[in-house]
Design a protein around this motif. Sequence first.
Motif, PDB file in Angstrom:
ATOM      1  N   GLY A  88     -44.862   9.767  29.536  1.00 57.44           N
ATOM      2  CA  GLY A  88     -43.529  10.659  30.081  1.00 57.44           C
ATOM      3  C   GLY A  88     -43.589  11.922  29.056  1.00 57.44           C
ATOM      4  N   PHE A  89     -42.238  12.299  29.009  1.00 58.43           N
ATOM      5  CA  PHE A  89     -41.888  13.376  28.098  1.00 58.43           C
ATOM      6  C   PHE A  89     -41.714  13.032  26.733  1.00 58.43           C
ATOM      7  CE2 PHE A  89     -39.394  14.535  31.897  1.00 58.43           C
ATOM      8  CZ  PHE A  89     -39.927  15.756  32.092  1.00 58.43           C
ATOM      9  N   LYS A  90     -41.801  11.690  26.076  1.00 55.20           N
ATOM     10  CA  LYS A  90     -42.022  11.258  24.837  1.00 55.20           C
ATOM     11  C   LYS A  90     -43.347  11.985  24.340  1.00 55.20           C
ATOM     12  CE  LYS A  90     -39.099   7.364  24.879  1.00 55.20           C
ATOM     13  NZ  LYS A  90     -39.178   5.779  24.674  1.00 55.20           N
ATOM     14  N   LYS A  91     -44.205  12.031  25.241  1.00 56.71           N
ATOM     15  CA  LYS A  91     -45.673  12.460  24.647  1.00 56.71           C
ATOM     16  C   LYS A  91     -45.560  13.965  24.218  1.00 56.71           C
ATOM     17  CE  LYS A  91     -50.461  13.145  26.247  1.00 56.71           C
ATOM     18  NZ  LYS A  91     -51.601  12.605  27.255  1.00 56.71           N
ATOM     19  N   TYR A  92     -44.509  14.943  24.918  1.00 60.29           N
ATOM     20  CA  TYR A  92     -44.612  16.179  24.751  1.00 60.29           C
ATOM     21  C   TYR A  92     -43.088  16.500  23.703  1.00 60.29           C
ATOM     22  CZ  TYR A  92     -47.916  16.135  28.520  1.00 60.29           C
ATOM     23  OH  TYR A  92     -48.723  15.989  29.310  1.00 60.29           O
ATOM     24  N   LYS A  93     -42.833  15.578  22.928  1.00 60.71           N
ATOM     25  CA  LYS A  93     -41.386  15.723  21.962  1.00 60.71           C
ATOM     26  C   LYS A  93     -41.831  16.925  21.138  1.00 60.71           C
ATOM     27  CE  LYS A  93     -38.456  13.563  19.012  1.00 60.71           C
ATOM     28  NZ  LYS A  93     -37.480  14.683  19.159  1.00 60.71           N
ATOM     29  N   THR A 102     -40.138  24.397  21.966  1.00 59.72           N
ATOM     30  CA  THR A 102     -39.594  25.211  22.991  1.00 59.72           C
ATOM     31  C   THR A 102     -38.277  25.775  23.004  1.00 59.72           C
ATOM     32  OG1 THR A 102     -41.574  24.651  24.278  1.00 59.72           O
ATOM     33  CG2 THR A 102     -39.741  25.701  25.440  1.00 59.72           C
ATOM     34  N   VAL A 103     -37.374  24.523  22.620  1.00 56.75           N
ATOM     35  CA  VAL A 103     -36.136  24.784  22.596  1.00 56.75           C
ATOM     36  C   VAL A 103     -35.596  25.490  21.468  1.00 56.75           C
ATOM     37  CG1 VAL A 103     -33.669  23.512  21.999  1.00 56.75           C
ATOM     38  CG2 VAL A 103     -35.461  22.579  23.775  1.00 56.75           C
ATOM     39  N   VAL A 104     -36.259  25.395  20.107  1.00 52.91           N
ATOM     40  CA  VAL A 104     -36.138  26.226  18.884  1.00 52.91           C
ATOM     41  C   VAL A 104     -36.354  27.625  19.191  1.00 52.91           C
ATOM     42  CG1 VAL A 104     -36.915  26.716  16.593  1.00 52.91           C
ATOM     43  CG2 VAL A 104     -36.381  24.512  17.315  1.00 52.91           C
ATOM     44  N   VAL A 105     -37.389  28.104  20.073  1.00 52.31           N
ATOM     45  CA  VAL A 105     -37.766  29.309  20.351  1.00 52.31           C
ATOM     46  C   VAL A 105     -36.773  29.912  21.413  1.00 52.31           C
ATOM     47  CG1 VAL A 105     -39.391  30.960  21.487  1.00 52.31           C
ATOM     48  CG2 VAL A 105     -40.186  29.002  19.901  1.00 52.31           C
ATOM     49  N   LEU A 106     -36.258  29.316  22.424  1.00 52.51           N
ATOM     50  CA  LEU A 106     -35.440  29.800  23.264  1.00 52.51           C
ATOM     51  C   LEU A 106     -34.162  30.115  22.472  1.00 52.51           C
ATOM     52  CD1 LEU A 106     -36.008  27.502  26.344  1.00 52.51           C
ATOM     53  CD2 LEU A 106     -36.605  30.076  25.979  1.00 52.51           C
ATOM     54  N   ILE A 107     -33.521  29.263  21.849  1.00 55.49           N
ATOM     55  CA  ILE A 107     -32.416  29.278  20.747  1.00 55.49           C
ATOM     56  C   ILE A 107     -32.356  30.470  20.145  1.00 55.49           C
ATOM     57  CG2 ILE A 107     -30.676  28.593  19.116  1.00 55.49           C
ATOM     58  CD1 ILE A 107     -31.158  25.747  20.484  1.00 55.49           C
ATOM     59  N   ALA A 108     -33.515  30.811  19.353  1.00 55.82           N
ATOM     60  CA  ALA A 108     -33.909  32.053  18.351  1.00 55.82           C
ATOM     61  C   ALA A 108     -33.709  33.189  19.113  1.00 55.82           C
ATOM     62  CB  ALA A 108     -35.059  31.569  17.604  1.00 55.82           C
ATOM     63  N   THR A 109     -34.492  33.259  20.314  1.00 57.40           N
ATOM     64  CA  THR A 109     -34.499  34.270  21.337  1.00 57.40           C
ATOM     65  C   THR A 109     -33.324  34.837  21.739  1.00 57.40           C
ATOM     66  OG1 THR A 109     -36.634  33.808  21.732  1.00 57.40           O
ATOM     67  CG2 THR A 109     -35.538  35.317  23.453  1.00 57.40           C
ATOM     68  N   ILE A 110     -32.146  33.754  22.117  1.00 60.51           N
ATOM     69  CA  ILE A 110     -30.992  34.130  22.827  1.00 60.51           C
ATOM     70  C   ILE A 110     -30.096  34.682  21.591  1.00 60.51           C
ATOM     71  CG2 ILE A 110     -28.910  33.060  23.651  1.00 60.51           C
ATOM     72  CD1 ILE A 110     -30.531  31.082  25.024  1.00 60.51           C
ATOM     73  N   LEU A 111     -30.105  34.215  20.285  1.00 54.74           N
ATOM     74  CA  LEU A 111     -29.486  34.426  19.465  1.00 54.74           C
ATOM     75  C   LEU A 111     -29.914  36.047  18.793  1.00 54.74           C
ATOM     76  CD1 LEU A 111     -29.237  31.557  16.863  1.00 54.74           C
ATOM     77  CD2 LEU A 111     -27.386  32.358  18.227  1.00 54.74           C
ATOM     78  N   LEU A 112     -31.150  36.216  18.683  1.00 54.09           N
ATOM     79  CA  LEU A 112     -31.614  37.580  18.659  1.00 54.09           C
ATOM     80  C   LEU A 112     -31.051  38.625  19.498  1.00 54.09           C
ATOM     81  CD1 LEU A 112     -33.384  39.544  16.793  1.00 54.09           C
ATOM     82  CD2 LEU A 112     -35.314  38.721  17.828  1.00 54.09           C
ATOM     83  N   ALA A 113     -31.481  38.112  20.938  1.00 52.67           N
ATOM     84  CA  ALA A 113     -30.604  39.304  21.910  1.00 52.67           C
ATOM     85  C   ALA A 113     -29.304  39.319  21.722  1.00 52.67           C
ATOM     86  CB  ALA A 113     -31.025  38.411  23.274  1.00 52.67           C
ATOM     87  N   GLY A 114     -28.461  38.404  21.478  1.00 52.13           N
ATOM     88  CA  GLY A 114     -27.043  38.552  21.112  1.00 52.13           C
ATOM     89  C   GLY A 114     -26.744  39.438  19.794  1.00 52.13           C
ATOM     90  N   PHE A 115     -27.644  39.241  18.714  1.00 52.61           N
ATOM     91  CA  PHE A 115     -27.544  39.957  17.759  1.00 52.61           C
ATOM     92  C   PHE A 115     -27.792  41.737  17.989  1.00 52.61           C
ATOM     93  CE2 PHE A 115     -29.319  42.035  13.846  1.00 52.61           C
ATOM     94  CZ  PHE A 115     -28.276  41.771  12.953  1.00 52.61           C
ATOM     95  N   VAL A 116     -28.803  41.920  18.750  1.00 49.27           N
ATOM     96  CA  VAL A 116     -29.205  43.248  18.940  1.00 49.27           C
ATOM     97  C   VAL A 116     -28.066  43.854  20.002  1.00 49.27           C
ATOM     98  CG1 VAL A 116     -30.984  44.625  20.205  1.00 49.27           C
ATOM     99  CG2 VAL A 116     -31.883  42.872  18.637  1.00 49.27           C
ATOM    100  N   SER A 117     -28.038  43.103  21.078  1.00 48.13           N
ATOM    101  CA  SER A 117     -26.834  43.451  21.953  1.00 48.13           C
ATOM    102  C   SER A 117     -25.616  44.143  21.035  1.00 48.13           C
ATOM    103  CB  SER A 117     -26.426  42.568  22.829  1.00 48.13           C
ATOM    104  OG  SER A 117     -27.787  42.051  23.707  1.00 48.13           O
ATOM    105  N   ALA A 118     -24.961  43.188  20.111  1.00 48.72           N
ATOM    106  CA  ALA A 118     -23.903  43.419  19.419  1.00 48.72           C
ATOM    107  C   ALA A 118     -24.001  44.786  18.634  1.00 48.72           C
ATOM    108  CB  ALA A 118     -23.432  42.263  18.563  1.00 48.72           C
TER     109      ALA A 118
END
Length: 75
Positions: A31-36, A42-58
């Motif tokens: 199951g998903f445990k195999k891909y932990k 992936t979650v870290v990259v998505l959060i970093a991308t969102i934060l960077l987009a917010g910083f650039v937009s601001a």
Amino acid sequence: MFAKVSRFVGEVKGELRKANWPWEADPKVKGFKKYKELTDSTVVVLIATILLAGFVSAWDFICTYVLNFITSFGH
């Protein structure tokens, strides 16, 4: 030509066997445990991308506001 392609494919297979893949190699893990590690990364990259987009937009908003304020003196 076919010999070169065959050798290239063989070398690629050899290098891919050496790679450290982001999922569990243990066949008992299911199951998903195999891909932990993969999902965590992936979650870290998505959060970093969102934060960077917010910083650039601001900064874009601030720079636009400041430049509009400065250029308004010319009117």
